[in-house]
Design a protein around this motif. Structure first.
Motif, PDB file in Angstrom:
ATOM      1  N   ARG A  82     -10.492 -11.429  -6.854  1.00 55.63           N
ATOM      2  CA  ARG A  82     -10.928 -10.608  -5.728  1.00 55.63           C
ATOM      3  C   ARG A  82      -9.828  -9.620  -5.354  1.00 55.63           C
ATOM      4  O   ARG A  82      -8.684  -9.746  -5.820  1.00 55.63           O
ATOM      5  N   MET A  83     -10.173  -8.678  -4.496  1.00 55.06           N
ATOM      6  CA  MET A  83      -9.182  -7.724  -4.021  1.00 55.06           C
ATOM      7  C   MET A  83      -8.278  -8.434  -3.023  1.00 55.06           C
ATOM      8  O   MET A  83      -8.669  -9.422  -2.410  1.00 55.06           O
ATOM      9  N   PRO A  84      -7.033  -7.957  -2.843  1.00 52.77           N
ATOM     10  CA  PRO A  84      -6.157  -8.599  -1.869  1.00 52.77           C
ATOM     11  C   PRO A  84      -6.727  -8.492  -0.457  1.00 52.77           C
ATOM     12  O   PRO A  84      -7.270  -7.454  -0.093  1.00 52.77           O
ATOM     13  N   SER A  85      -6.651  -9.569   0.291  1.00 52.77           N
ATOM     14  CA  SER A  85      -7.179  -9.496   1.657  1.00 52.77           C
ATOM     15  C   SER A  85      -6.125  -9.878   2.690  1.00 52.77           C
ATOM     16  O   SER A  85      -6.180  -9.441   3.829  1.00 52.77           O
ATOM     17  N   GLY A  86      -5.172 -10.656   2.270  1.00 56.24           N
ATOM     18  CA  GLY A  86      -4.162 -11.035   3.252  1.00 56.24           C
ATOM     19  C   GLY A  86      -2.808 -10.496   2.859  1.00 56.24           C
ATOM     20  O   GLY A  86      -2.660  -9.796   1.852  1.00 56.24           O
ATOM     21  N   GLU A  87      -1.801 -10.798   3.657  1.00 53.59           N
ATOM     22  CA  GLU A  87      -0.450 -10.342   3.344  1.00 53.59           C
ATOM     23  C   GLU A  87       0.069 -11.071   2.112  1.00 53.59           C
ATOM     24  O   GLU A  87      -0.270 -12.236   1.881  1.00 53.59           O
ATOM     25  N   GLY A  88       0.900 -10.372   1.350  1.00 59.76           N
ATOM     26  CA  GLY A  88       1.503 -11.003   0.192  1.00 59.76           C
ATOM     27  C   GLY A  88       0.543 -11.211  -0.963  1.00 59.76           C
ATOM     28  O   GLY A  88       0.795 -12.005  -1.859  1.00 59.76           O
ATOM     29  N   GLU A  89      -0.563 -10.478  -0.947  1.00 59.42           N
ATOM     30  CA  GLU A  89      -1.502 -10.608  -2.059  1.00 59.42           C
ATOM     31  C   GLU A  89      -1.601  -9.271  -2.787  1.00 59.42           C
ATOM     32  O   GLU A  89      -1.365  -8.214  -2.199  1.00 59.42           O
ATOM     33  N   CYS A  90      -1.990  -9.338  -4.045  1.00 59.92           N
ATOM     34  CA  CYS A  90      -2.194  -8.088  -4.769  1.00 59.92           C
ATOM     35  C   CYS A  90      -3.198  -8.276  -5.898  1.00 59.92           C
ATOM     36  O   CYS A  90      -3.469  -9.385  -6.320  1.00 59.92           O
ATOM     37  N   ALA A  91      -3.768  -7.141  -6.336  1.00 64.58           N
ATOM     38  CA  ALA A  91      -4.608  -7.138  -7.528  1.00 64.58           C
ATOM     39  C   ALA A  91      -3.946  -6.204  -8.522  1.00 64.58           C
ATOM     40  O   ALA A  91      -3.401  -5.167  -8.138  1.00 64.58           O
ATOM     41  N   ILE A  92      -3.968  -6.590  -9.806  1.00 69.06           N
ATOM     42  CA  ILE A  92      -3.201  -5.797 -10.763  1.00 69.06           C
ATOM     43  C   ILE A  92      -4.070  -5.382 -11.942  1.00 69.06           C
ATOM     44  O   ILE A  92      -5.087  -5.991 -12.262  1.00 69.06           O
ATOM     45  N   GLY A  93      -3.629  -4.309 -12.588  1.00 66.19           N
ATOM     46  CA  GLY A  93      -4.307  -3.838 -13.791  1.00 66.19           C
ATOM     47  C   GLY A  93      -3.943  -4.699 -14.988  1.00 66.19           C
ATOM     48  O   GLY A  93      -2.954  -5.424 -14.962  1.00 66.19           O
ATOM     49  N   GLU A  94      -4.743  -4.565 -16.042  1.00 67.98           N
ATOM     50  CA  GLU A  94      -4.527  -5.419 -17.202  1.00 67.98           C
ATOM     51  C   GLU A  94      -3.165  -5.158 -17.846  1.00 67.98           C
ATOM     52  O   GLU A  94      -2.490  -6.081 -18.302  1.00 67.98           O
ATOM     53  N   GLY A  95      -2.752  -3.882 -17.860  1.00 70.02           N
ATOM     54  CA  GLY A  95      -1.470  -3.539 -18.442  1.00 70.02           C
ATOM     55  C   GLY A  95      -0.329  -4.259 -17.749  1.00 70.02           C
ATOM     56  O   GLY A  95       0.585  -4.797 -18.394  1.00 70.02           O
ATOM     57  N   VAL A  96      -0.399  -4.295 -16.406  1.00 73.05           N
ATOM     58  CA  VAL A  96       0.648  -4.982 -15.639  1.00 73.05           C
ATOM     59  C   VAL A  96       0.602  -6.474 -15.937  1.00 73.05           C
ATOM     60  O   VAL A  96       1.640  -7.109 -16.176  1.00 73.05           O
ATOM     61  N   ALA A  97      -0.618  -7.016 -15.949  1.00 69.72           N
ATOM     62  CA  ALA A  97      -0.757  -8.445 -16.188  1.00 69.72           C
ATOM     63  C   ALA A  97      -0.155  -8.829 -17.528  1.00 69.72           C
ATOM     64  O   ALA A  97       0.539  -9.849 -17.640  1.00 69.72           O
TER      65      ALA A  97
END
Lengths: 384, 106, 335, 230
Positions: free
Chosen positions: A124-139
């Motif tokens: 899911r998309m980040p909803s709280g503090e300290g969360e993130c969503a990343i692209g496949e390249g970053v992963a």
């Protein structure tokens, strides 16, 4: 009927010099497939950009300071929103991050909460503090998956841990490969930005015909700002890829020139045996025009075969093998070059252009040699 | 005496293969236009993206449409543009609209 | 300048063709200078052999020019996105009006090169090379034309700067604009229709009379009428035929009909028009050559075919272009 | 005037007004009637081959007239010469001049390729001629796999495929042994009996002393020496 028979003889004459002609066709097909790959690749990227960037913001307003991109005061958004015709004006928060671990650049985007569910995300998309969503390249570069913690070094030089709540699916690589999406607050904190500044402001305009007028108004209100319209963005991509394919075609044109020299050489340096054959043909009743037609068919057979083979190879190379041979050239130093699947947008125009680029020089380089062969004196045969 | 027939046959075969490839391409395009393209447009819309993530080596190659015209020479006025992707990217000023003419560097 | 694959292809191709034509003209000049049909020398034989090279080059050049006209229109259509306000090929052409000249030059080259090839075919049927001087003088003019074509195209592409806000079909062919294009579409539809169909009928009558009688005047008249027919038809394309095909009251673009969206109807329409006009021009152009005894019989023979072909092509053209006018749902009431 | 072939003061110079100028045929006037067998004899370099090629419409004379079947060909453009050559002449060369790596049938049919007849018709004609010459079983072999005698027959078949009025043979026995030469002359004799006109250039006494040769013309340094009637 007559034409078919001359074609028949042209084929038999080509077959008699199999190795020479096969090598000619191979080189020609290779040249064509390189040029075709360039065209297919750039055309595909161009259309992809045109199709998906349609939903980009109507206007992006940047602030310039001494000609450089500067942070824009968020209150500009309020003023812009009051211009008639403007639907929404929202500050956008984003920046670049150089990751020393993977030696690559990431793009960090700060978002506000309450985004609808996006289909191209795993998790899911980040909803709280300290969360993130990343692209496949970053992963891949950081070897993290959904649920892992990912450390980044902030502008205050302390290590911040973010929980990966989602990764973008590979289908969206062309857009999201290097993205790290996090909450706006997190981003401000991470980059140590003051809360009243944004990277730029995105503007929605009700009537697409008025975008330029509104851009003018913004420019008048804030002379140091730089509004970029959506049309410009799309035209930029159009031009970028036209330019790119033009550049690469120019570079690979050297291959084409080399091939034409080869073709010219092959056509000029016909052996004594071939010249003798033409002499025999003329002595037994073939006219110069017939020989020219013979040479025309030889040219057609060689260029048509090479052209079709070249196209097939290029199609397979670009759309099934993801342009694996060309990609080093376009990758440059981008560590996170996305492994995107190209969409096979192809139209007749591409093929027409290609035929023009490759067949014209070949035909031109064989006209004079063919004629030289065709005027062989039939009398020579009597005295050899 | 059948060489011309063989040739015409082979050529037809090649054309058929090409046609099949193109038809396949067409179907892929339509399929993706139905599923992927809307999803990607959604991403563009909600994340307010403006550029393709192709070349991440420099700011102006990552976001060509957002870069200002001095970006390739940003460090100081005489610095040479040196990123490989920069060399195959079109100079940005060719799409400057008339409204921004005064900003052109020359 | 825009580095675009299509532009690159056009420039490279035209450059090659121009160079080949220059070479052919030089060869043609040497033929003109050294020609002596009475002589049996090696030199004369070599000159005779050179005629093959020249006619081969021109045939290829003609083929190239026909295709390059299409590619030119496609390319111009393809780059319209780079211009603010341009919505189709017309918009891109207006971005640098020299483009129109390039297009006209291409049409002229088409007609003159085709005429040259007919001339050459005729010449080859006679045993004494009767047209050698005419042919190779004409060659120089064709080369100059191709040179102009190349020059205009270069000027067009080099002079394109994508910033210019161009008017597209919508505004160029809207009745408020001045200039020829604007006047064409401001011609009200009814008189234009009348003029178009009247010209067609007059042409047909003249051509049919020509098939019966041997009067020289009729042949010149048919040739002249074909040229008039070409101009009137192109004007009619812009003025009303395009409207019926697009079924839009203000879309006057003569190029959009090449697109898939309109079922490529543009190809048969323009091909039949150009072929019909070409064969219509032939009888009058070759009338003066009947003075040459070795050609007279051959011209008289071919003339019938030309006239028949011309009538046939024009019939096809009129049928195709009138189809939507007569049977389409679109009506011009109130426009 | 009604001779089939009629030359009048024909001269052929190579490389005129250059140091290596050669006067190959000098002022030759010759009449050949329909159905005749004429042998041009003389040592090599005497101009036989050049005269033969001029009669066979393979080149144009420097001066003089050549009339074939009532048509003056001396001033014709090459493509008309080709037409006449294609219709009227069958040519047998000193070497067989077959095209290597091509089948017997194709070699025989080569003169018909630029003519408007169908593949089927062409094959029919080729099959018939090969049968007449007794090599129909070699039809699909490559010519370079054949023996000398068979190659000679293929060359003759090719000369006959277009049904020519006049057969021209240049040193036809130069590379043949006695037996094959006899075969060849028998074939030529049959053709002559069938009404064909035959012109042979040779310095082989076996040919010009053969009983069916009615007329011998001797050449020396490009000129006709005398005309013998036997």
């Amino acid at each position: 009927m007559r034409h078919l028979k001359i074609l028949e003889y042209a084929l038999s004459s080509l077959l008699r010099r199999k190795y020479r002609n096969i090598s000619l066709i191979t080189v020609y097909a290779l040249t064509i497939s390189i040029l075709a790959s360039v065209l297919f690749l750039t055309h595909s990227l161009k259309l992809e950009a045109a199709h998906i960037l349609i939903d980009a913001p109507d206007l992006v307003v940047q602030k310039l300071s001494a000609g450089r991109h500067d942070l824009i005061p968020s209150e500009y958004a309020k003023t812009i929103r009051e211009i008639p015709g403007v639907g929404a004006a929202e500050p956008r928060y984003w920046g670049y991050y150089y990751d020393a671990l993977s030696h690559s650049n990431y793009t960090l985007i700060g978002i506000d909460r309450n985004l609808p569910r996006l289909s191209l995300i795993e998790g899911r998309m980040p909803s709280g503090e300290g969360e993130c969503a990343i692209g496949e390249g970053v992963a891949i570069a950081r070897i993290v998956a959904v649920g892992d913690m990912m450390p980044l070094i902030s502008s205050r030089d302390d290590v911040v841990l973010y929980k990966v709540t989602g990764t973008f699916r590979s289908e969206s690589n062309i857009l999201t490969n290097d993205l790290i999406v996090m909450g706006r607050k997190d981003l401000l904190q991470f980059f140590n930005l003051s809360a009243d500044r944004a990277t730029d402001i995105t503007v929605t305009v009700h009537n697409p015909n008025e975008v330029t007028t509104i851009a003018d108004k913004i420019k008048k209100t804030y002379p140091a700002s730089r509004p970029i319209t959506k049309n410009e963005i799309i035209r930029t991509y159009d031009a970028v890829f036209n330019w790119r394919s033009g550049m690469m075609l120019t570079i690979f044109a050297s291959a084409l020139i080399a091939f034409c020299i080869l073709a010219w050489d092959k056509a000029t340096g016909i052996g004594a045996e071939e010249k003798h054959e033409i002499g025999i043909l003329k002595a037994i009743g073939w006219d110069t025009a017939d020989i020219l037609e013979l040479k025309f068919w030889e040219g057609i057979v060689i260029s048509l075969t090479s052209f079709l083979i070249g196209l097939i190879v290029a199609f397979v190379h670009v759309f099934f093998l993801n342009a694996s041979i060309l990609s080093p050239v376009i990758k440059g130093w981008s560590v996170l070059f996305p492994a995107f699947r190209l969409t096979p947008y192809i139209d007749i125009y591409q093929i027409f252009v290609l035929a023009f680029l490759t067949v014209t020089p070949y035909v031109a380089s064989t006209i004079i040699p063919s004629w030289k062969t065709a005027i062989t004196d039939p009398e020579n045969v009597m005295r050899s | 005496m059948i060489k011309h027939k063989v040739f015409l046959g082979v050529t037809l075969l090649e054309i058929t293969i090409l046609l099949i490839l193109f038809v396949y391409g067409h179907f892929t395009v339509t399929a993706r236009a139905g599923s992927e393209v809307p999803a990607k447009r959604e991403l563009v819309k909600y994340l307010k993206l403006t550029d393709l993530s192709l070349w991440t080596e420099a700011r102006y190659t990552r976001h060509p449409s957002q870069a200002d015209i001095f970006a390739p020479f940003q460090d100081f006025p005489c610095s040479l543009e040196h990123f490989p992707a920069g060399s195959i990217i079109a100079p940005e000023n060719i799409v400057l609209p008339a409204t921004r003419k005064p900003e052109r560097p020359h | 300048m825009i580095l675009h694959p299509g532009i690159l292809a056009l420039i490279v191709g035209s450059c090659i063709v121009f160079v080949m034509m220059l070479y052919a003209s030089v060869q043609g000049m040497s033929i003109l200078a050294g020609w002596d049909f009475q002589s049996s020398s090696e030199k004369q034989l070599n000159l005779e052999r050179r005629t093959y090279l020249i006619s081969t080059i021109i045939k290829y050049a003609l083929g190239f020019e026909v295709l390059s006209t299409l590619l030119f229109i496609y390319t111009v259509d393809d780059i319209h996105t780079l211009f603010v306000g341009a919505m189709c090929a017309t918009g891109s052409l207006n971005a640098n009006p020299v483009g129109w000249y390039a297009l006209y030059a291409k049409i002229l080259v088409f007609f003159s090169a085709s005429l040259w090839i007919m001339l050459n075919n005729l010449d080859q049927k006679a045993e004494d090379f009767p047209l050698i001087r005419l042919k190779y003088t004409a060659l120089v003019f064709i080369t100059i034309l191709i040179g102009f074509d190349f020059y205009f195209m270069m000027r067009y592409f080099l002079g394109l700067s994508p910033e210019v806000i161009t008017s597209c079909c919508g505004s160029l062919f809207s009745s408020t604009t001045a200039g020829i294009a604007g006047e064409l579409s401001s011609l009200s539809v009814r008189p234009m229709m009348g003029l178009f169909y009247a010209t067609v009928v007059v042409f047909m009558v003249a051509a049919l009379l020509c098939m019966k009688s041997t009067a020289a005047v009729l042949r010149y008249a048919v040739s002249l009428l074909s040229i008039v027919l070409l101009c009137v038809s192109l004007a009619a394309m812009v003025s009303f035929i395009s409207l019926y095909i697009y079924e839009l009251p203000s879309h006057h673009c003569p190029f959009d009909i090449f697109q898939k969206h309109y079922h490529f109807i543009g190809y048969p329409i323009y091909i039949s028009l150009f072929c019909g006009v070409f064969f219509g021009i032939l009888p009058g152009s070759f009338q003066p050559l009947k003075k040459i005894s070795s050609l007279r019989e051959k011209i008289v023979q071919s003339e019938k075919h030309w006239l028949l072909l011309s009538i046939l092509f024009i019939l096809i053209f009129v049928t195709l272009s009138s189809w939507p006018v007569v049977f389409g749902d679109f009506t011009m009431q109130g426009y | 005037m009604d001779s089939l072939i009629w030359t009048e003061q024909v001269t052929k110079r190579y490389n005129p007004r250059k140091p290596d100028e050669i006067l190959a045929v000098d002022d030759v006037s010759l009449h050949i009637e329909k159905g005749e067998v004429v042998v041009l004899k003389g040592p090599s370099g005497s101009g036989k081959t050049t005269l033969l090629s001029l009669i066979g419409c393979m080149g144009r004379p420097t001066s003089g007239r050549i009339v074939i079947e009532g048509k003056d060909v001396a001033k014709l453009p090459e493509r008309f010469l080709t037409l006449i050559r294609r219709r009227t002449f069958g040519i047998i060369f000193q070497q067989f001049n077959l095209i290597r790596n091509v089948s017997v049938l194709e070699n025989v049919l080569l003169p018909l390729y630029p003519v408007e007849i169908s593949f089927a018709e062409m094959r029919l004609r080729g099959g018939k001629i090969l049968e007449d010459l007794g090599i129909q079983n070699r039809m699909h072999m490559k010519v370079n796999k054949l023996s000398g005698g068979e190659q000679q027959r293929v060359a003759i078949a090719r000369a006959l495929i277009n049904g020519p009025e006049i057969i021209i043979a240049d040193e036809p026995t130069a590379h043949l042994d006695r037996k094959l030469s006899t075969d060849l002359l028998r074939i030529l004799e049959d053709l002559n009996t069938a009404g064909k006109t035959i012109v042979i250039a040779t310095h082989d006494p076996f040919v010009y002393d053969h009983h069916f040769v009615k007329r011998t013309v001797e050449m020396r340094d490009g000129r006709l020496l005398n005309i013998q009637q036997t």
